[in-house]
Scaffold this motif. Structure first.
Motif, PDB file in Angstrom:
ATOM      1  N   ALA A   1       0.841  -1.207   0.000  1.00 40.68           N
ATOM      2  CA  ALA A   1       0.000   0.000   0.000  1.00 40.68           C
ATOM      3  C   ALA A   1       0.872   1.253   0.000  1.00 40.68           C
ATOM      4  CB  ALA A   1      -0.934  -0.013   1.206  1.00 40.68           C
ATOM      5  N   THR A   2       1.944   1.236   0.781  1.00 34.53           N
ATOM      6  CA  THR A   2       2.859   2.385   0.842  1.00 34.53           C
ATOM      7  C   THR A   2       3.530   2.614  -0.500  1.00 34.53           C
ATOM      8  OG1 THR A   2       3.277   1.996   3.194  1.00 34.53           O
ATOM      9  CG2 THR A   2       4.894   3.326   2.011  1.00 34.53           C
ATOM     10  N   SER A   3       3.968   1.544  -1.144  1.00 36.28           N
ATOM     11  CA  SER A   3       4.679   1.695  -2.413  1.00 36.28           C
ATOM     12  C   SER A   3       3.782   2.257  -3.508  1.00 36.28           C
ATOM     13  CB  SER A   3       5.289   0.368  -2.862  1.00 36.28           C
ATOM     14  OG  SER A   3       4.286  -0.522  -3.304  1.00 36.28           O
TER      15      SER A   3
ATOM     16  N   ALA B   1      -5.193   0.127  -3.224  1.00 37.52           N
ATOM     17  CA  ALA B   1      -4.196   1.195  -3.223  1.00 37.52           C
ATOM     18  C   ALA B   1      -4.263   2.007  -4.513  1.00 37.52           C
ATOM     19  CB  ALA B   1      -2.807   0.619  -3.019  1.00 37.52           C
ATOM     20  N   LEU B   2      -4.412   1.329  -5.642  1.00 39.07           N
ATOM     21  CA  LEU B   2      -4.524   2.045  -6.915  1.00 39.07           C
ATOM     22  C   LEU B   2      -5.784   2.898  -6.951  1.00 39.07           C
ATOM     23  CD1 LEU B   2      -3.358  -0.736  -9.386  1.00 39.07           C
ATOM     24  CD2 LEU B   2      -2.139   1.386  -8.833  1.00 39.07           C
ATOM     25  N   ARG B   3      -6.844   2.356  -6.437  1.00 37.25           N
ATOM     26  CA  ARG B   3      -8.107   3.099  -6.371  1.00 37.25           C
ATOM     27  C   ARG B   3      -7.942   4.354  -5.502  1.00 37.25           C
ATOM     28  NH1 ARG B   3     -13.718   0.309  -4.490  1.00 37.25           N
ATOM     29  NH2 ARG B   3     -15.116   1.811  -5.442  1.00 37.25           N
ATOM     30  N   HIS B   4      -7.280   4.184  -4.369  1.00 35.88           N
ATOM     31  CA  HIS B   4      -7.048   5.312  -3.473  1.00 35.88           C
ATOM     32  C   HIS B   4      -6.141   6.351  -4.136  1.00 35.88           C
ATOM     33  CE1 HIS B   4      -6.591   7.464   0.299  1.00 35.88           C
ATOM     34  NE2 HIS B   4      -5.309   7.564  -0.017  1.00 35.88           N
ATOM     35  N   ARG B   5      -5.093   5.877  -4.789  1.00 34.29           N
ATOM     36  CA  ARG B   5      -4.170   6.794  -5.459  1.00 34.29           C
ATOM     37  C   ARG B   5      -4.882   7.603  -6.538  1.00 34.29           C
ATOM     38  NH1 ARG B   5       0.956   4.439  -8.525  1.00 34.29           N
ATOM     39  NH2 ARG B   5      -0.647   3.932 -10.015  1.00 34.29           N
ATOM     40  N   GLN B   6      -5.751   6.951  -7.297  1.00 35.10           N
ATOM     41  CA  GLN B   6      -6.507   7.657  -8.337  1.00 35.10           C
ATOM     42  C   GLN B   6      -7.415   8.716  -7.719  1.00 35.10           C
ATOM     43  OE1 GLN B   6      -6.144   7.612 -11.558  1.00 35.10           O
ATOM     44  NE2 GLN B   6      -7.794   9.062 -11.894  1.00 35.10           N
TER      45      GLN B   6
ATOM     46  N   ALA C   1      -8.243  -3.193   2.741  1.00 33.81           N
ATOM     47  CA  ALA C   1      -7.940  -4.447   2.026  1.00 33.81           C
ATOM     48  C   ALA C   1      -8.244  -5.663   2.898  1.00 33.81           C
ATOM     49  CB  ALA C   1      -6.475  -4.459   1.587  1.00 33.81           C
ATOM     50  N   TRP C   2      -7.885  -5.593   4.184  1.00 40.27           N
ATOM     51  CA  TRP C   2      -8.149  -6.720   5.084  1.00 40.27           C
ATOM     52  C   TRP C   2      -9.650  -6.944   5.265  1.00 40.27           C
ATOM     53  CZ3 TRP C   2      -4.995 -10.402   5.845  1.00 40.27           C
ATOM     54  CH2 TRP C   2      -3.623 -10.191   5.890  1.00 40.27           C
ATOM     55  N   LEU C   3     -10.411  -5.869   5.409  1.00 34.21           N
ATOM     56  CA  LEU C   3     -11.860  -6.022   5.557  1.00 34.21           C
ATOM     57  C   LEU C   3     -12.479  -6.633   4.305  1.00 34.21           C
ATOM     58  CD1 LEU C   3     -12.780  -2.691   7.388  1.00 34.21           C
ATOM     59  CD2 LEU C   3     -12.859  -5.008   8.321  1.00 34.21           C
ATOM     60  N   LEU C   4     -12.053  -6.154   3.145  1.00 33.57           N
ATOM     61  CA  LEU C   4     -12.569  -6.718   1.902  1.00 33.57           C
ATOM     62  C   LEU C   4     -12.166  -8.186   1.767  1.00 33.57           C
ATOM     63  CD1 LEU C   4     -14.102  -6.363  -0.725  1.00 33.57           C
ATOM     64  CD2 LEU C   4     -11.984  -5.552  -1.771  1.00 33.57           C
ATOM     65  N   ALA C   5     -10.923  -8.499   2.131  1.00 34.01           N
ATOM     66  CA  ALA C   5     -10.465  -9.891   2.060  1.00 34.01           C
ATOM     67  C   ALA C   5     -11.304 -10.782   2.971  1.00 34.01           C
ATOM     68  CB  ALA C   5      -8.987  -9.987   2.438  1.00 34.01           C
ATOM     69  N   PHE C   6     -11.584 -10.304   4.177  1.00 32.63           N
ATOM     70  CA  PHE C   6     -12.376 -11.105   5.112  1.00 32.63           C
ATOM     71  C   PHE C   6     -13.783 -11.349   4.561  1.00 32.63           C
ATOM     72  CE2 PHE C   6     -15.240 -11.596   8.761  1.00 32.63           C
ATOM     73  CZ  PHE C   6     -14.655 -12.714   9.346  1.00 32.63           C
TER      74      PHE C   6
END
Length: 193
Positions: free
Chosen positions: A40-42, A85-90, A56-61
């Motif tokens: 996520a940081t990268s 992360a890509l969605r957030h970056r956009q 991401a963890w909530l969605l994975a669960f």
């Protein structure tokens, strides 16, 4: 052999979590927490990495019952994290585009604001150098040397061949040395000003 055992354990934990064992999912979170945050940081930067990781963890669960191959949990989780992360970056780029153009102009005028702060602490120096590397190399190097994740686990997490991970570490070391030299020169030039 130990890596195969861990992969089997991941699969068992995934199945247990699907059956409602929250402790099994908690163990998966413990195992992959740092790599998820690093990914996520990268992609989106450190400021939002924890929020992206939690998302991401909530969605994975929630999506866990739909996983096709529990033995590929690590790469499945990586895809979810990367997507978030890509969605957030956009979303962040859209918000930044709405900023006043004056902010960008001022930042360009005051170069000292954007210069990296090179500190004498060796860990900080290495972290700065790693952050300057291309994300593919930086991520693998951090996972291997900061998180002490075995090469096979890194390959599984990133969903790339083991040979790719080995190459990225080999090439990443060379790039890291070049970047440290560049930072040293920048630091020396800064001190001589």
């Amino acid at each position: 052999m130990e890596n195969d055992k861990e992969a089997i354990q991941d699969e068992v934990l995934v199945v247990a979590a699907i059956l409602g064992d929250l402790q099994a999912f908690d163990e998966l979170v413990r195992r992959y927490r740092q790599p998820v945050i690093r990914l996520a940081t990268s992609i989106a930067g450190q400021a939002d990495a924890d929020d992206i990781a939690q998302d991401a963890w909530l969605l994975a669960f929630k999506s866990l019952p739909g996983i096709d191959n529990p033995e590929k949990f690590a790469s499945w989780l990586m895809v979810i994290t990367r997507h978030r992360a890509l969605r957030h970056r956009q979303k962040t780029r859209v918000q930044r585009a709405r900023q006043m153009p004056m902010d960008v102009y001022l930042l360009e005028q005051f170069s000292a604001i954007t210069m990296p702060a090179v500190q004498s602490d060796e860990d900080e120096r290495i972290s700065l150098a790693l952050d300057a590397l291309p994300a593919d190399y930086s991520m693998v190097m951090k996972m291997r040397f900061f998180d002490a994740i075995p090469l096979k686990k890194i390959a599984s997490f990133l969903d790339v061949p083991l040979s790719t991970v080995k190459w990225r570490i080999y090439k990443g070391k060379a790039l890291l040395l070049e970047e440290i030299k560049r930072l040293d020169k920048a630091d020396e030039a800064w001190r001589n000003r």
